[in-house]
Scaffold this active site. Structure first.
Site, PDB file in Angstrom:
ATOM      1  N   ASP A  87      11.490  49.041 -48.017  1.00  0.00           N
ATOM      2  CA  ASP A  87      12.688  48.436 -48.042  1.00  0.00           C
ATOM      3  C   ASP A  87      12.901  47.448 -49.405  1.00  0.00           C
ATOM      4  OD1 ASP A  87      10.638  46.654 -47.777  1.00  0.00           O
ATOM      5  OD2 ASP A  87      10.936  46.476 -45.497  1.00  0.00           O
ATOM      6  N   GLU A 114       8.819  55.437 -43.697  1.00  0.00           N
ATOM      7  CA  GLU A 114       8.690  54.200 -43.085  1.00  0.00           C
ATOM      8  C   GLU A 114      10.404  53.890 -42.462  1.00  0.00           C
ATOM      9  OE1 GLU A 114       7.925  49.942 -44.228  1.00  0.00           O
ATOM     10  OE2 GLU A 114       6.008  50.600 -43.538  1.00  0.00           O
ATOM     11  N   GLU A 149      15.412  42.677 -47.186  1.00  0.00           N
ATOM     12  CA  GLU A 149      14.693  44.064 -46.849  1.00  0.00           C
ATOM     13  C   GLU A 149      15.543  44.776 -45.767  1.00  0.00           C
ATOM     14  OE1 GLU A 149      12.879  41.068 -47.237  1.00  0.00           O
ATOM     15  OE2 GLU A 149      11.606  41.442 -48.944  1.00  0.00           O
ATOM     16  N   HIS A 185       4.307  35.658 -48.670  1.00  0.00           N
ATOM     17  CA  HIS A 185       5.062  36.108 -49.984  1.00  0.00           C
ATOM     18  C   HIS A 185       6.648  36.074 -49.606  1.00  0.00           C
ATOM     19  CE1 HIS A 185       5.065  40.299 -48.371  1.00  0.00           C
ATOM     20  NE2 HIS A 185       6.212  40.498 -49.018  1.00  0.00           N
ATOM     21  N   ARG A 194      10.614  36.225 -49.282  1.00  0.00           N
ATOM     22  CA  ARG A 194      11.720  35.122 -49.606  1.00  0.00           C
ATOM     23  C   ARG A 194      12.046  34.159 -48.671  1.00  0.00           C
ATOM     24  NH1 ARG A 194      12.490  38.565 -53.610  1.00  0.00           N
ATOM     25  NH2 ARG A 194      13.760  37.931 -55.138  1.00  0.00           N
ATOM     26  N   HIS A 216       0.063  35.591 -53.814  1.00  0.00           N
ATOM     27  CA  HIS A 216       1.058  36.561 -54.562  1.00  0.00           C
ATOM     28  C   HIS A 216       1.565  35.851 -55.716  1.00  0.00           C
ATOM     29  CE1 HIS A 216       5.103  38.766 -54.865  1.00  0.00           C
ATOM     30  NE2 HIS A 216       4.443  39.491 -54.193  1.00  0.00           N
TER      31      HIS A 216
HETATM   32  C1  UD1 Z   1       8.945  42.457 -53.297  1.00  0.00           C
HETATM   33  C2  UD1 Z   1       9.959  42.871 -52.532  1.00  0.00           C
HETATM   34  C3  UD1 Z   1       9.592  42.597 -50.870  1.00  0.00           C
HETATM   35  C4  UD1 Z   1       7.925  42.949 -50.624  1.00  0.00           C
HETATM   36  C5  UD1 Z   1       7.210  42.568 -51.876  1.00  0.00           C
HETATM   37  C6  UD1 Z   1       5.828  43.198 -51.811  1.00  0.00           C
HETATM   38  C7  UD1 Z   1      12.347  43.105 -53.087  1.00  0.00           C
HETATM   39  C8  UD1 Z   1      13.353  42.336 -53.133  1.00  0.00           C
HETATM   40  N1  UD1 Z   1      11.291  42.406 -52.677  1.00  0.00           N
HETATM   41  O1  UD1 Z   1       9.082  40.876 -53.460  1.00  0.00           O
HETATM   42  O2  UD1 Z   1      10.400  43.309 -49.910  1.00  0.00           O
HETATM   43  O3  UD1 Z   1       7.707  42.820 -49.523  1.00  0.00           O
HETATM   44  O4  UD1 Z   1       7.577  42.949 -53.312  1.00  0.00           O
HETATM   45  O5  UD1 Z   1       4.840  42.188 -52.212  1.00  0.00           O
HETATM   46  O6  UD1 Z   1      12.215  44.256 -53.379  1.00  0.00           O
HETATM   47  N2  UD1 Z   1       5.350  39.102 -59.800  1.00  0.00           N
HETATM   48  C9  UD1 Z   1       4.444  39.117 -61.042  1.00  0.00           C
HETATM   49  N3  UD1 Z   1       3.781  40.310 -60.969  1.00  0.00           N
HETATM   50  C10 UD1 Z   1       3.658  41.119 -60.106  1.00  0.00           C
HETATM   51  C11 UD1 Z   1       4.731  41.204 -59.123  1.00  0.00           C
HETATM   52  C12 UD1 Z   1       5.411  40.004 -59.040  1.00  0.00           C
HETATM   53  O7  UD1 Z   1       4.263  38.188 -61.767  1.00  0.00           O
HETATM   54  O8  UD1 Z   1       3.197  42.296 -60.300  1.00  0.00           O
HETATM   55  C13 UD1 Z   1       6.306  37.716 -60.040  1.00  0.00           C
HETATM   56  C14 UD1 Z   1       7.413  37.952 -61.140  1.00  0.00           C
HETATM   57  O9  UD1 Z   1       7.635  36.793 -61.548  1.00  0.00           O
HETATM   58  C15 UD1 Z   1       8.494  38.559 -60.484  1.00  0.00           C
HETATM   59  C16 UD1 Z   1       8.535  38.015 -59.151  1.00  0.00           C
HETATM   60  O10 UD1 Z   1       7.007  37.848 -58.835  1.00  0.00           O
HETATM   61  O11 UD1 Z   1       9.791  38.440 -61.063  1.00  0.00           O
HETATM   62  C17 UD1 Z   1       9.050  38.478 -57.951  1.00  0.00           C
HETATM   63  O12 UD1 Z   1       8.973  39.995 -57.921  1.00  0.00           O
HETATM   64  P1  UD1 Z   1       9.835  41.117 -56.880  1.00  0.00           P
HETATM   65  O13 UD1 Z   1       9.493  42.175 -56.781  1.00  0.00           O
HETATM   66  O14 UD1 Z   1      11.209  40.935 -57.230  1.00  0.00           O
HETATM   67  O15 UD1 Z   1       9.734  39.996 -55.557  1.00  0.00           O
HETATM   68  P2  UD1 Z   1       8.698  39.946 -54.439  1.00  0.00           P
HETATM   69  O16 UD1 Z   1       8.794  38.769 -53.876  1.00  0.00           O
HETATM   70  O17 UD1 Z   1       7.327  40.353 -55.026  1.00  0.00           O
HETATM   71  N1  UDP Z   2      -2.931  43.769 -50.237  1.00  0.00           N
HETATM   72  C1  UDP Z   2      -3.864  43.714 -51.069  1.00  0.00           C
HETATM   73  N2  UDP Z   2      -4.423  42.765 -51.856  1.00  0.00           N
HETATM   74  C2  UDP Z   2      -3.844  41.286 -51.452  1.00  0.00           C
HETATM   75  C3  UDP Z   2      -2.817  41.275 -50.426  1.00  0.00           C
HETATM   76  C4  UDP Z   2      -2.428  42.238 -49.827  1.00  0.00           C
HETATM   77  O1  UDP Z   2      -4.175  44.935 -51.154  1.00  0.00           O
HETATM   78  O2  UDP Z   2      -4.578  40.505 -52.100  1.00  0.00           O
HETATM   79  C5  UDP Z   2      -2.502  44.605 -49.431  1.00  0.00           C
HETATM   80  C6  UDP Z   2      -2.344  44.788 -47.816  1.00  0.00           C
HETATM   81  O3  UDP Z   2      -3.420  45.326 -47.307  1.00  0.00           O
HETATM   82  C7  UDP Z   2      -1.324  45.637 -47.628  1.00  0.00           C
HETATM   83  C8  UDP Z   2      -0.172  45.395 -48.695  1.00  0.00           C
HETATM   84  O4  UDP Z   2      -0.928  44.733 -49.666  1.00  0.00           O
HETATM   85  O5  UDP Z   2      -1.415  46.959 -47.441  1.00  0.00           O
HETATM   86  C9  UDP Z   2       0.977  44.402 -48.307  1.00  0.00           C
HETATM   87  O6  UDP Z   2       1.724  43.955 -49.382  1.00  0.00           O
HETATM   88  P1  UDP Z   2       2.856  42.594 -49.346  1.00  0.00           P
HETATM   89  O7  UDP Z   2       2.157  41.873 -48.222  1.00  0.00           O
HETATM   90  O8  UDP Z   2       2.939  42.276 -50.702  1.00  0.00           O
HETATM   91  O9  UDP Z   2       4.079  43.345 -48.907  1.00  0.00           O
HETATM   92  P2  UDP Z   2       4.602  43.641 -47.576  1.00  0.00           P
HETATM   93  O10 UDP Z   2       3.813  44.889 -46.676  1.00  0.00           O
HETATM   94  O11 UDP Z   2       4.772  42.572 -46.975  1.00  0.00           O
HETATM   95  O12 UDP Z   2       6.018  44.680 -47.834  1.00  0.00           O
END
Ligand code: UD1
Ligand code: UDP
Length: 376
Positions: A98, A120, A134, A206, A208, A239
């Site tokens: 999502d 999923e 999401e 993590h 929003r 995160h």
């Molecule tokens: C995203 C997804 C969320 C998912 C989550 C899993 C969207 C809108 N959100 O949220 O549904 O649950 O991923 O973790 O698709 N960043 C880094 N390095 C990384 C990843 C993120 O620095 O490897 C930082 C960056 O500043 C980036 C920010 O996090 O711009 C947000 O990343 P983004 O993918 O937009 O949103 P998440 O909160 O990670």
């Molecule tokens: N996870 C990981 N390392 C971490 C935290 C989470 O490998 O430090 C894994 C966790 O086991 C799960 C996935 O990341 O499978 C979940 O990712 P996240 O919580 O970022 O996203 P969501 O599932 O909420 O979309």
């Protein structure tokens, strides 16, 4: 007959984990040519996951920018994903979940007139803006999809209620359980020094909707639990989202039994879940993994699109207010009967064979002759 090309799109950490078993099953199949498109919506979070599962993307769009907004990310991603799909001209595109990557990939596949399969599929809270964005992403991706891989019977029922034809829905289990079993077998070290004499509470956050007051509330709860339970240590892999990291690191500074660390590679995180007494999280994936490992999971949200574990009593919604989090965590840490009831071990999300079901259903959808599927 040449092999059918399947393009697997991956953007974030959970997609890498949940798509890895699908990539592997397609690679091992006799009839598919598996290609991996990496949007890199995430970068340092996702790369160790690809390494762990030995996935080498064929195309990497390298889209992540620090502090990216939804609009900016979506606007940059749509033409990039569309070009990649046009370049590959696969027989089918598949993505999980999502995120922005999934919504954009579904839309780009639709514009390229290539069938999109949704892994999923059918998770719903019933509120388009919760979780934001999401729920909207998965509804939109679902309505653009030709094939829906629902992890549970509840998810299938949600899709049927939205008018999706039953023939296109296959209940497969969640691929996260396939990935979890694989990681649990590898038995990796946690890689963080823990006190072996203390119980462990593992924390992740993590989402929003938890930015701002909610994440500060979660931090206050952890600080209070730290003071009330001297025999407990807390591990919080943070995160990298800029709305989370600084708040958590600031609030946890000076609490000597709270270990704040960088995100853990998957094998280490699974080891940490196994070592934990209980888990506090707002993560979707962790809500699915913890019950399969027999770990009580307290969900730091007011609603969940994953009602199965809550219904079976192994997960509980506790919100983000310190009062609720502290009360429920303290109960589990102090009352062995309450703890045992939640630590029963249940796997409402799958049996570890979801990816095989998905691969077989794709072959049927593409009319791959059974002889070709069986060959090899
Ligand atoms: C995203 C997804 C969320 C998912 C989550 C899993 C969207 C809108 N959100 O949220 O549904 O649950 O991923 O973790 O698709 N960043 C880094 N390095 C990384 C990843 C993120 O620095 O490897 C930082 C960056 O500043 C980036 C920010 O996090 O711009 C947000 O990343 P983004 O993918 O937009 O949103 P998440 O909160 O990670
Ligand atoms: N996870 C990981 N390392 C971490 C935290 C989470 O490998 O430090 C894994 C966790 O086991 C799960 C996935 O990341 O499978 C979940 O990712 P996240 O919580 O970022 O996203 P969501 O599932 O909420 O979309």
């Amino acid at each position: 007959m040449s092999r059918a090309t399947i393009l697997c799109a991956i953007g974030t950490r959970p997609e890498a984990i949940k798509m890895a078993p699908v990539v592997r099953a397609l690679q091992e199949s006799t009839w598919a040519r598996c290609r991996v498109l990496m949007t890199a919506q995430h970068r340092e979070l996702v790369d160790p996951m690809l390494d762990f599962f030995a996935i080498a993307p064929n195309v990497d769009l390298d889209l992540m920018r620090p502090g990216q907004s939804l609009v900016d990310l979506t606007a940059r991603m749509l033409p990039a994903v569309h070009s990649a799909i046009e370049g590959e001209r696969p027989d089918l595109v598949i993505a999980q979940g999502d995120t922005t990557t999934v919504f954009v990939t579904a839309l780009a596949s639709f514009y390229a007139r290539i069938p999109f399969a949704h892994v999923e599929a059918g998770l719903r809270t019933g509120r388009l803006d919760a979780p934001f964005p999401e729920e909207a992403n998965r509804v939109l991706a679902g309505h653009l999809a030709a094939l829906h891989f629902a992890p549970t019977a509840d998810a299938r029922a949600n899709l049927l209620r939205e008018g999706i034809a039953d023939d296109w829905i296959i209940v497969t289990g969640n691929t996260v359980i396939d990935a979890l079993f694989l990681a649990a077998d590898r038995d990796e070290p946690i890689g963080v020094e823990l006190d072996p004499t203390r119980r462990l509470v593992l924390i992740t956050a993590h989402r929003r909707e938890n930015f701002g007051a909610p994440i500060r509330g979660i931090c206050r709860a952890v600080a209070e639990l730290h003071d009330r339970f001297p025999d407990v240590q807390f591990l919080w892999p943070v995160h990298p989202n800029p709305s989370i990291g600084p708040v958590v690191r600031g609030a946890m500074a000076g609490l000597d039994r709270v270990l704040v660390c960088d995100p853990l590679p998957y094998g280490s995180f699974v080891a940490a879940m196994k070592r934990s007494t209980l888990i506090l999280t707002d993560s979707g994936g962790v809500q699915e993994e913890a019950p399969a490992l027999g770990k009580p999971v307290l969900v730091l949200r007011d609603e969940s699109e994953r009602p199965e574990a809550i219904a079976s009593g192994v997960a509980r919604l506790v919100g983000c207010e310190p009062l609720g989090i502290v009360a429920e965590t303290a109960r589990l840490l102090s009352d062995p009967v309450a703890y045992r009831e939640m630590a029963r071990g249940a796997s409402p999300y799958g049996d570890g064979r979801a990816a095989d079901r998905i691969t077989a259903a794709i072959a049927r959808h593409l009319d791959i002759p059974p002889a070709l599927q069986a060959a090899g």
